[in-house]
Write a protein that holds these residues in place. Structure first.
Motif, PDB file in Angstrom:
ATOM      1  N   PHE A  54     -49.098  94.461  14.432  1.00 56.87           N
ATOM      2  CA  PHE A  54     -49.767  95.384  13.513  1.00 56.87           C
ATOM      3  C   PHE A  54     -48.766  96.223  12.727  1.00 56.87           C
ATOM      4  CE2 PHE A  54     -52.831  94.922  17.018  1.00 56.87           C
ATOM      5  CZ  PHE A  54     -54.015  94.686  16.335  1.00 56.87           C
ATOM      6  N   LYS A  61     -54.997 104.008   7.123  1.00 56.91           N
ATOM      7  CA  LYS A  61     -54.955 102.583   7.437  1.00 56.91           C
ATOM      8  C   LYS A  61     -54.007 101.887   6.470  1.00 56.91           C
ATOM      9  CE  LYS A  61     -57.947  98.556   8.179  1.00 56.91           C
ATOM     10  NZ  LYS A  61     -57.550  98.402   9.605  1.00 56.91           N
ATOM     11  N   PRO A  62     -52.960 101.241   6.971  1.00 55.13           N
ATOM     12  CA  PRO A  62     -52.008 100.575   6.073  1.00 55.13           C
ATOM     13  C   PRO A  62     -52.674  99.475   5.241  1.00 55.13           C
ATOM     14  CG  PRO A  62     -51.086 100.815   8.268  1.00 55.13           C
ATOM     15  CD  PRO A  62     -52.531 101.183   8.375  1.00 55.13           C
ATOM     16  N   ARG A  63     -52.202  99.333   4.018  1.00 54.06           N
ATOM     17  CA  ARG A  63     -52.697  98.295   3.109  1.00 54.06           C
ATOM     18  C   ARG A  63     -51.594  97.274   2.886  1.00 54.06           C
ATOM     19  NH1 ARG A  63     -54.141 103.022   0.571  1.00 54.06           N
ATOM     20  NH2 ARG A  63     -52.636 102.701  -1.123  1.00 54.06           N
ATOM     21  N   ILE A  64     -51.975  96.026   2.809  1.00 53.64           N
ATOM     22  CA  ILE A  64     -50.999  94.953   2.613  1.00 53.64           C
ATOM     23  C   ILE A  64     -50.896  94.654   1.119  1.00 53.64           C
ATOM     24  CG2 ILE A  64     -50.270  92.632   3.275  1.00 53.64           C
ATOM     25  CD1 ILE A  64     -50.449  94.517   5.607  1.00 53.64           C
ATOM     26  N   TYR A  68     -48.112  99.689  -2.108  1.00 56.76           N
ATOM     27  CA  TYR A  68     -48.298 100.564  -0.947  1.00 56.76           C
ATOM     28  C   TYR A  68     -46.981 100.772  -0.194  1.00 56.76           C
ATOM     29  CZ  TYR A  68     -50.010 102.332   3.507  1.00 56.76           C
ATOM     30  OH  TYR A  68     -50.204 103.090   4.631  1.00 56.76           O
ATOM     31  N   ASN A 141     -58.115 103.300  14.058  1.00 55.10           N
ATOM     32  CA  ASN A 141     -58.583 103.084  12.683  1.00 55.10           C
ATOM     33  C   ASN A 141     -57.421 102.967  11.701  1.00 55.10           C
ATOM     34  OD1 ASN A 141     -61.387 103.209  13.260  1.00 55.10           O
ATOM     35  ND2 ASN A 141     -61.269 105.446  13.331  1.00 55.10           N
ATOM     36  N   TYR A 142     -56.224 103.343  12.165  1.00 55.41           N
ATOM     37  CA  TYR A 142     -55.064 103.358  11.275  1.00 55.41           C
ATOM     38  C   TYR A 142     -54.074 102.242  11.608  1.00 55.41           C
ATOM     39  CZ  TYR A 142     -56.757 107.980   9.867  1.00 55.41           C
ATOM     40  OH  TYR A 142     -57.514 109.018   9.389  1.00 55.41           O
ATOM     41  N   ILE A 143     -54.603 101.085  11.972  1.00 49.92           N
ATOM     42  CA  ILE A 143     -53.764  99.914  12.213  1.00 49.92           C
ATOM     43  C   ILE A 143     -54.273  98.747  11.369  1.00 49.92           C
ATOM     44  CG2 ILE A 143     -53.211 100.668  14.553  1.00 49.92           C
ATOM     45  CD1 ILE A 143     -55.109  98.584  15.646  1.00 49.92           C
ATOM     46  N   THR A 144     -53.351  97.895  10.952  1.00 47.16           N
ATOM     47  CA  THR A 144     -53.694  96.713  10.160  1.00 47.16           C
ATOM     48  C   THR A 144     -52.938  95.519  10.728  1.00 47.16           C
ATOM     49  OG1 THR A 144     -54.043  98.009   8.142  1.00 47.16           O
ATOM     50  CG2 THR A 144     -53.612  95.657   7.867  1.00 47.16           C
ATOM     51  N   ALA A 145     -53.657  94.456  11.029  1.00 47.37           N
ATOM     52  CA  ALA A 145     -53.040  93.284  11.655  1.00 47.37           C
ATOM     53  C   ALA A 145     -52.082  92.575  10.703  1.00 47.37           C
ATOM     54  CB  ALA A 145     -54.119  92.318  12.123  1.00 47.37           C
TER      55      ALA A 145
END
Length: 210
Positions: A54, A61-64, A68, A141-145
């Motif tokens: 992640f 929440k990070p954006r890909i 960003y 809520n603030y994680i992005t795979a």
């Protein structure tokens, strides 16, 4: 008995290439690159479960996307074989056509050190795995795979002889140590030696990790 802790990738490669280590913790990509299983007779004892990598933030929440990351300070581990905290995030940056020299990257010595940087606000994002205790400091809520089903590391034994008693004894000892760690990540350890009955049997690598 000699124990080496926290060696560099170059040292790990030397240990595998020359067959110096009797027992070693390594990763599939390193073992495959060195052909250590076929050339030095290394065989797996215990495999850690697969996991998801992640991007983790403390505030959003990070954006890909390229824009960003360009204005963020990013924490990675200073260990080139770490998939979740080095290889995979850099693959994302490459896919987004981001030159690494354009990024503000802070390198840490471990995943724990990354979490300290994030909790202190010294970085905006880190790349790592998620563990239950992270919820005490960060929000899920603030994680992005970044990637799913990343294979875990394995403990290997150098099996020049068919010393199955030793393999089974080491498997039990390592399991006991690992199980003392209070983390759900270790609940699904893969044991490669079936040691509860004689004759002992090696379980091949084609079966599920879970």
């Amino acid at each position: 008995m000699e124990i080496y802790w926290g060696g560099s990738l170059a040292e790990q490669i030397e240990f595998l290439a020359k067959g110096i280590a009797d027992v070693i913790l390594s990763k599939d990509n390193v073992m495959e690159a060195m052909m250590a299983e076929s050339t030095q007779n290394y065989m797996p004892l215990i495999g850690y479960p697969s996991y998801t990598a992640f991007f983790i933030s403390a505030r959003e929440k990070p954006r890909i996307n390229k824009a960003y990351f360009l204005d963020k300070t990013i924490g990675l581990v200073d260990y080139p074989t770490s998939r979740s905290a080095h290889i995979l995030p850099k693959q994302v940056f490459k896919q987004l056509d981001i030159d690494l020299s354009a990024l503000q990257i802070v390198y840490a010595s471990s995943h724990s050190a990354l979490r300290e940087l994030l909790s202190k606000g010294e970085v905006d994002i880190i790349a790592s795995y998620w563990q239950e205790q992270d919820q005490q400091r960060f929000s899920k809520n603030y994680i992005t795979a970044i990637a799913d089903n990343v294979s875990g590391s394995k403990w290997y034994i150098k099996m020049a002889d068919e010393n199955t008693d030793l393999a089974c004894a080491l498997q039990v000892s390592i399991s006991d140590v690992v199980n003392d760690v209070q983390s759900s990540y270790f609940n699904k350890l893969r044991h490669y030696w079936q040691c509860d009955s004689a004759p002992y049997k090696f379980i091949g690598g084609d079966e599920s990790e879970n």
